[in-house]
Design a protein around this motif. Structure first.
Motif, PDB file in Angstrom:
ATOM      1  N   ALA A 183      11.777   3.779   0.883  1.00  9.91           N
ATOM      2  CA  ALA A 183      10.811   4.868   0.921  1.00  9.91           C
ATOM      3  C   ALA A 183      11.152   5.773   2.105  1.00  9.91           C
ATOM      4  O   ALA A 183      11.632   5.314   3.143  1.00  9.91           O
ATOM      5  N   VAL A 184      10.902   7.057   1.935  1.00 11.71           N
ATOM      6  CA  VAL A 184      11.197   8.056   2.963  1.00 11.71           C
ATOM      7  C   VAL A 184       9.871   8.539   3.541  1.00 11.71           C
ATOM      8  O   VAL A 184       8.976   8.959   2.798  1.00 11.71           O
ATOM      9  N   PHE A 185       9.764   8.480   4.867  1.00 13.65           N
ATOM     10  CA  PHE A 185       8.524   8.864   5.553  1.00 13.65           C
ATOM     11  C   PHE A 185       8.792  10.023   6.514  1.00 13.65           C
ATOM     12  O   PHE A 185       9.830  10.051   7.184  1.00 13.65           O
ATOM     13  N   THR A 186       7.852  10.935   6.580  1.00 18.15           N
ATOM     14  CA  THR A 186       7.854  11.951   7.635  1.00 18.15           C
ATOM     15  C   THR A 186       6.440  12.024   8.197  1.00 18.15           C
ATOM     16  O   THR A 186       5.467  12.138   7.432  1.00 18.15           O
ATOM     17  N   ASP A 187       6.312  11.903   9.508  1.00 13.85           N
ATOM     18  CA  ASP A 187       5.000  11.862  10.169  1.00 13.85           C
ATOM     19  C   ASP A 187       4.090  10.801   9.545  1.00 13.85           C
ATOM     20  O   ASP A 187       2.879  10.997   9.412  1.00 13.85           O
ATOM     21  N   ASP A 197       0.831  -1.205   0.000  1.00 16.92           N
ATOM     22  CA  ASP A 197       0.000   0.000   0.000  1.00 16.92           C
ATOM     23  C   ASP A 197       0.868   1.259   0.000  1.00 16.92           C
ATOM     24  O   ASP A 197       0.528   2.255  -0.667  1.00 16.92           O
ATOM     25  N   GLU A 198       1.959   1.220   0.730  1.00 16.96           N
ATOM     26  CA  GLU A 198       2.859   2.375   0.748  1.00 16.96           C
ATOM     27  C   GLU A 198       3.579   2.554  -0.590  1.00 16.96           C
ATOM     28  O   GLU A 198       3.867   3.685  -0.998  1.00 16.96           O
ATOM     29  N   LEU A 199       3.856   1.445  -1.274  1.00 14.18           N
ATOM     30  CA  LEU A 199       4.434   1.533  -2.608  1.00 14.18           C
ATOM     31  C   LEU A 199       3.450   2.217  -3.557  1.00 14.18           C
ATOM     32  O   LEU A 199       3.860   3.024  -4.411  1.00 14.18           O
ATOM     33  N   ALA A 200       2.169   1.936  -3.399  1.00 13.03           N
ATOM     34  CA  ALA A 200       1.152   2.611  -4.201  1.00 13.03           C
ATOM     35  C   ALA A 200       1.141   4.115  -3.910  1.00 13.03           C
ATOM     36  O   ALA A 200       1.002   4.939  -4.825  1.00 13.03           O
ATOM     37  N   GLN A 201       1.325   4.483  -2.649  1.00  7.43           N
ATOM     38  CA  GLN A 201       1.395   5.901  -2.290  1.00  7.43           C
ATOM     39  C   GLN A 201       2.625   6.563  -2.908  1.00  7.43           C
ATOM     40  O   GLN A 201       2.571   7.713  -3.366  1.00  7.43           O
TER      41      GLN A 201
END
Length: 219
Positions: A84-88, A26-30
């Motif tokens: 993938a890079v995430f913030t909050d 799902d995060e790859l889709a984002q």
């Protein structure tokens, strides 16, 4: 569990603002949606492979396929880790680190992109600093390579902050035009002087054989 067979799923890099890790489906889709929304101004091309020239839907699909390809082609003597890079908790971009014959050469290359709405906030510097910490402190790299075309001042600004030095030039045909790339190199001694971003690594030890390494690692 899948992580027993692919321990990279448990690898985490954390800085004051960011988390870098492999994305879920799902995060790859984002991440793909983020690329479809835009990565750079349309009048320039910062990538050797002009994947961002694709229409938005095809561009998004290429992100998904490239991610799967990197996982499927992984070998200890030729690997590419796309985090993938995430913030909050939000996906904001991608940070890549690659190497061939790393166990012998101790040399990595990095590349990255950010969604347009997350640029000019210092995230690019912080995510590159995190991946350099993995390279040097975690994997014991001797050098990190990078580069950018001459019309990409933001990339050069990040590299300068982190201590990179000139390493020659290369010529590429980009959109049918001769384009100059300025290569950059960061030696371990320079990284030690310029590192400013606190970074923690978790889950690295079981991943070491996938990088062609054995022994202890920062964790």
């Amino acid at each position: 569990m899948l992580m027993d067979h692919w321990p990279l799923l448990g690898l985490r890099l954390n800085t004051p603002r960011l988390e870098l890790r492999l994305p879920s489906e799902d995060e790859l889709a984002q991440l793909a949606d983020l690329a479809a929304d835009g990565v750079h101004e349309p009048d320039r091309m910062p990538f050797i492979v002009p994947w961002t020239d694709l229409p938005p839907a095809e561009r998004a699909r290429s992100v998904v396929q490239h991610h799967w390809l990197r996982r499927g082609n992984w070998a200890p003597d030729n690997w590419a880790l796309n985090l993938a890079v995430f913030t909050d908790g939000r996906v904001v971009g991608l940070q890549e680190i690659t190497a061939r014959d790393f166990a012998v050469l101790r040399q990595v290359s990095t590349a990255s992109w950010l969604g347009v709405r997350h640029q000019r906030q210092g995230i690019g510097t912080e995510m590159r600093a995190a991946i350099l910490h993995l390279a040097f402190a975690g994997l014991g790299a001797a050098d990190a390579l990078s580069g950018a075309f001459e019309d990409n001042p933001s990339s050069f600004a990040v590299s300068e902050k982190l201590g990179y030095e000139p390493d020659g030039v290369a010529q590429w045909s980009i959109r049918g035009r001769r384009t100059t790339m300025r290569r950059l190199r960061l030696a371990r001694a320079s990284w030690e002087i310029h590192q400013r971003v606190p970074t923690t690594i978790t889950g690295l030890l079981p991943c070491l054989p996938l990088f062609g390494l054995t022994g202890q690692a920062e964790d």
